[in-house]
Motif scaffolding. Structure first.
Motif, PDB file in Angstrom:
ATOM      1  N   SER A  23     -15.681  41.050  16.742  1.00 41.88           N
ATOM      2  CA  SER A  23     -14.679  42.100  16.915  1.00 41.88           C
ATOM      3  C   SER A  23     -13.270  41.541  17.092  1.00 41.88           C
ATOM      4  N   THR A  24     -13.149  40.217  17.218  1.00 39.69           N
ATOM      5  CA  THR A  24     -11.835  39.602  17.427  1.00 39.69           C
ATOM      6  C   THR A  24     -10.858  39.964  16.316  1.00 39.69           C
ATOM      7  N   TYR A  25     -11.347  39.980  15.085  1.00 40.47           N
ATOM      8  CA  TYR A  25     -10.466  40.178  13.943  1.00 40.47           C
ATOM      9  C   TYR A  25      -9.910  41.603  13.924  1.00 40.47           C
ATOM     10  N   LEU A  26     -10.739  42.583  14.226  1.00 37.76           N
ATOM     11  CA  LEU A  26     -10.285  43.965  14.289  1.00 37.76           C
ATOM     12  C   LEU A  26      -9.290  44.161  15.435  1.00 37.76           C
ATOM     13  N   VAL A  27      -9.616  43.645  16.609  1.00 35.43           N
ATOM     14  CA  VAL A  27      -8.733  43.801  17.762  1.00 35.43           C
ATOM     15  C   VAL A  27      -7.396  43.096  17.518  1.00 35.43           C
ATOM     16  N   THR A  28      -7.441  41.932  16.880  1.00 37.60           N
ATOM     17  CA  THR A  28      -6.208  41.187  16.613  1.00 37.60           C
ATOM     18  C   THR A  28      -5.258  41.975  15.724  1.00 37.60           C
ATOM     19  N   THR A  29      -5.769  42.517  14.644  1.00 41.02           N
ATOM     20  CA  THR A  29      -4.892  43.201  13.684  1.00 41.02           C
ATOM     21  C   THR A  29      -4.483  44.591  14.144  1.00 41.02           C
ATOM     22  N   GLU A  30      -5.297  45.226  14.979  1.00 41.69           N
ATOM     23  CA  GLU A  30      -5.032  46.622  15.334  1.00 41.69           C
ATOM     24  C   GLU A  30      -4.464  46.813  16.737  1.00 41.69           C
ATOM     25  N   PHE A  31      -4.678  45.857  17.651  1.00 44.49           N
ATOM     26  CA  PHE A  31      -4.306  46.089  19.043  1.00 44.49           C
ATOM     27  C   PHE A  31      -3.371  45.041  19.640  1.00 44.49           C
ATOM     28  N   LEU A  32      -3.198  43.891  18.994  1.00 43.26           N
ATOM     29  CA  LEU A  32      -2.368  42.839  19.563  1.00 43.26           C
ATOM     30  C   LEU A  32      -1.008  42.769  18.871  1.00 43.26           C
ATOM     31  N   PRO A  33       0.003  42.183  19.541  1.00 42.41           N
ATOM     32  CA  PRO A  33       1.316  42.032  18.906  1.00 42.41           C
ATOM     33  C   PRO A  33       1.194  41.202  17.637  1.00 42.41           C
ATOM     34  N   PRO A  34       1.907  41.539  16.577  1.00 43.02           N
ATOM     35  CA  PRO A  34       1.766  40.807  15.315  1.00 43.02           C
ATOM     36  C   PRO A  34       2.329  39.398  15.393  1.00 43.02           C
ATOM     37  N   ASP A  35       1.707  38.487  14.652  1.00 47.14           N
ATOM     38  CA  ASP A  35       2.205  37.124  14.454  1.00 47.14           C
ATOM     39  C   ASP A  35       2.418  36.371  15.758  1.00 47.14           C
ATOM     40  N   ARG A  36       1.478  36.504  16.682  1.00 47.66           N
ATOM     41  CA  ARG A  36       1.554  35.745  17.938  1.00 47.66           C
ATOM     42  C   ARG A  36       0.190  35.120  18.250  1.00 47.66           C
ATOM     43  N   PRO A  37      -0.267  34.196  17.416  1.00 48.15           N
ATOM     44  CA  PRO A  37      -1.585  33.595  17.660  1.00 48.15           C
ATOM     45  C   PRO A  37      -1.652  32.775  18.938  1.00 48.15           C
ATOM     46  N   LEU A  38      -0.562  32.110  19.310  1.00 43.14           N
ATOM     47  CA  LEU A  38      -0.572  31.317  20.541  1.00 43.14           C
ATOM     48  C   LEU A  38      -0.666  32.213  21.770  1.00 43.14           C
ATOM     49  N   LEU A  39       0.117  33.282  21.791  1.00 46.17           N
ATOM     50  CA  LEU A  39       0.065  34.204  22.923  1.00 46.17           C
ATOM     51  C   LEU A  39      -1.309  34.852  23.031  1.00 46.17           C
ATOM     52  N   ALA A  40      -1.870  35.250  21.904  1.00 49.61           N
ATOM     53  CA  ALA A  40      -3.204  35.855  21.917  1.00 49.61           C
ATOM     54  C   ALA A  40      -4.241  34.869  22.450  1.00 49.61           C
ATOM     55  N   SER A  41      -4.136  33.606  22.046  1.00 48.29           N
ATOM     56  CA  SER A  41      -5.077  32.582  22.505  1.00 48.29           C
ATOM     57  C   SER A  41      -4.933  32.356  24.001  1.00 48.29           C
ATOM     58  N   LEU A  42      -3.685  32.251  24.470  1.00 52.46           N
ATOM     59  CA  LEU A  42      -3.429  32.024  25.895  1.00 52.46           C
ATOM     60  C   LEU A  42      -3.940  33.181  26.745  1.00 52.46           C
ATOM     61  N   ALA A  43      -3.647  34.412  26.313  1.00 53.22           N
ATOM     62  CA  ALA A  43      -4.075  35.578  27.081  1.00 53.22           C
ATOM     63  C   ALA A  43      -5.589  35.729  27.086  1.00 53.22           C
ATOM     64  N   ARG A  44      -6.241  35.225  26.086  1.00 54.66           N
ATOM     65  CA  ARG A  44      -7.705  35.289  26.043  1.00 54.66           C
ATOM     66  C   ARG A  44      -8.334  34.257  26.961  1.00 54.66           C
ATOM     67  N   ALA A  45      -7.766  33.054  27.032  1.00 53.04           N
ATOM     68  CA  ALA A  45      -8.420  31.953  27.740  1.00 53.04           C
ATOM     69  C   ALA A  45      -8.075  31.868  29.219  1.00 53.04           C
ATOM     70  N   LEU A  46      -6.785  31.835  29.553  1.00 52.54           N
ATOM     71  CA  LEU A  46      -6.384  31.465  30.906  1.00 52.54           C
ATOM     72  C   LEU A  46      -6.805  32.479  31.969  1.00 52.54           C
ATOM     73  N   PRO A  47      -6.574  33.787  31.787  1.00 54.88           N
ATOM     74  CA  PRO A  47      -7.024  34.719  32.834  1.00 54.88           C
ATOM     75  C   PRO A  47      -8.532  34.643  33.084  1.00 54.88           C
ATOM     76  N   ALA A  48      -9.324  34.547  32.020  1.00 58.03           N
ATOM     77  CA  ALA A  48     -10.777  34.463  32.185  1.00 58.03           C
ATOM     78  C   ALA A  48     -11.157  33.200  32.947  1.00 58.03           C
ATOM     79  N   GLY A  49     -10.503  32.080  32.609  1.00 57.72           N
ATOM     80  CA  GLY A  49     -10.800  30.832  33.298  1.00 57.72           C
ATOM     81  C   GLY A  49     -10.466  30.896  34.776  1.00 57.72           C
ATOM     82  N   LEU A  50      -9.330  31.465  35.117  1.00 56.23           N
ATOM     83  CA  LEU A  50      -8.930  31.556  36.523  1.00 56.23           C
ATOM     84  C   LEU A  50      -9.862  32.479  37.302  1.00 56.23           C
ATOM     85  N   ILE A  51     -10.320  33.559  36.683  1.00 63.50           N
ATOM     86  CA  ILE A  51     -11.277  34.452  37.350  1.00 63.50           C
ATOM     87  C   ILE A  51     -12.569  33.710  37.662  1.00 63.50           C
TER      88      ILE A  51
END
Length: 318
Positions: A23-51
């Motif tokens: 589902s990553t591909y659908l969520v990326t194109t439809e729900f995330l800011p365009p052309d920000r792969p680094l921000l999307a990667s950071l927001a996916r990894a760091l909060p989950a890791g800290l939790i």
């Protein structure tokens, strides 16, 4: 529950991770800011890791500081970034299927680093997967951006290498699964943090839809799915886990059809069928023990036989 039942349950639970990743591909194109792969990667990894770090209350010690950094970079940081680049540039089903070369990487590295035996069925499955990806990529679909394809291939290499190293190193005694998963997610996020700030920066505004997309990516596509993924890696053969990643293109393709109205050419459909068929072949053979070899006869038995002494011939000797 018998052995086969446990294997089936473990396989199904592990397969939930790539199903969610599809589902990553659908969520990326439809729900995330365009052309920000680094921000999307950071927001996916760091909060989950800290939790997970907060839940486990465990930090690495000794060699696990650098091991967590290596695994976090391969499985999380580099993989997430390359995956999002592919997701931005390719249709969802196509992007997911490009990553199906990962089992080829895992097969080669498992033989070298884990001393796992390569069976003819494994080679056939890898060949099926490679043919499937080849048919997919050479299709006439105009959306096959070469940078997206290269990013997908690089993501497969990164994750495949991280998968084998994760299996080889295991986890330190006394540390739970949540702890080591949190180490990797946090390490991958920390690698991405300075690069994201320097290259993309922080967006001035984030909509409610984008915030929901980031939350889904972090809590479901990272925290939940990676706990299931690493749990499966501890309980199942490495190659079997790797081939379960084919659930990702199945999910991505179905979502593309149902939500985005994407289509595949007949050639690409044949490639998808070949790639998905590869996982079935591996699951049927990966859990079978290797054939037992008859032990060599002892020299004393041979001498006894030559001298007329008694020799008990067991079935293994025949």
């Amino acid at each position: 529950m018998n052995g086969r039942g446990r294997i089936a349950v473990d396989s199904l639970l592990t397969a939930l991770a790539p199903v969610v990743w599809g589902s990553t591909y659908l969520v990326t194109t439809e729900f995330l800011p365009p052309d920000r792969p680094l921000l999307a990667s950071l927001a996916r990894a760091l909060p989950a890791g800290l939790i997970l770090l907060a839940l486990s209350r465990t930090l690495p010690t000794g060699v696990w500081w650098w091991r967590s950094l290596v695994l976090g970079t391969l499985n999380i940081g580099a993989f997430f970034y390359l995956l999002f680049v592919a997701a931005y540039l390719l249709p969802g089903g196509v992007a997911a299927l490009v990553l199906t070369i990962q089992p080829v990487i895992v097969l080669a590295l498992s033989s070298l680093l884990l001393s796992e035996r390569i069976r003819p069925a494994h080679l056939l499955a890898c060949l099926l997967g490679a043919v499937g990806v080849g048919l997919l990529v050479v299709g006439p679909e105009a959306a096959l951006d070469p940078i997206g394809v290269l990013a997908g291939v690089a993501a497969a290499i990164s994750m495949g290498t991280g998968l084998v190293l994760t299996k080889r190193w295991g986890r330190p005694e006394g540390v739970g699964l949540l702890g080591v998963t949190g180490w990797q997610l946090t390490a991958g996020g920390m690698v991405l943090l300075p690069v994201t700030l320097l290259v993309e920066g922080v967006p001035s505004t984030i909509s409610a839809v984008e915030l929901a997309g980031f939350a889904y990516m972090s809590l479901i596509c990272a925290l939940l799915s990676y706990v299931l993924w690493f749990r499966g890696l501890e309980r199942l053969p490495t190659l079997a886990v790797s081939f379960l990643s084919f659930a990702s293109p199945v999910t991505a393709t179905l979502l593309g059809y149902l939500v985005l109205h994407e289509t595949l050419t007949p050639i690409q459909g044949a490639g998808a069928a070949a790639a998905i068929g590869a996982v079935l072949l591996v699951q049927l053979t990966a859990h079978r023990p290797p054939p037992r070899r008859a032990p060599k006869r002892r020299a004393s038995s041979v001498v006894g036989a030559r001298s007329g002494g008694f020799r008990d011939e067991s079935p293994h000797d025949l």
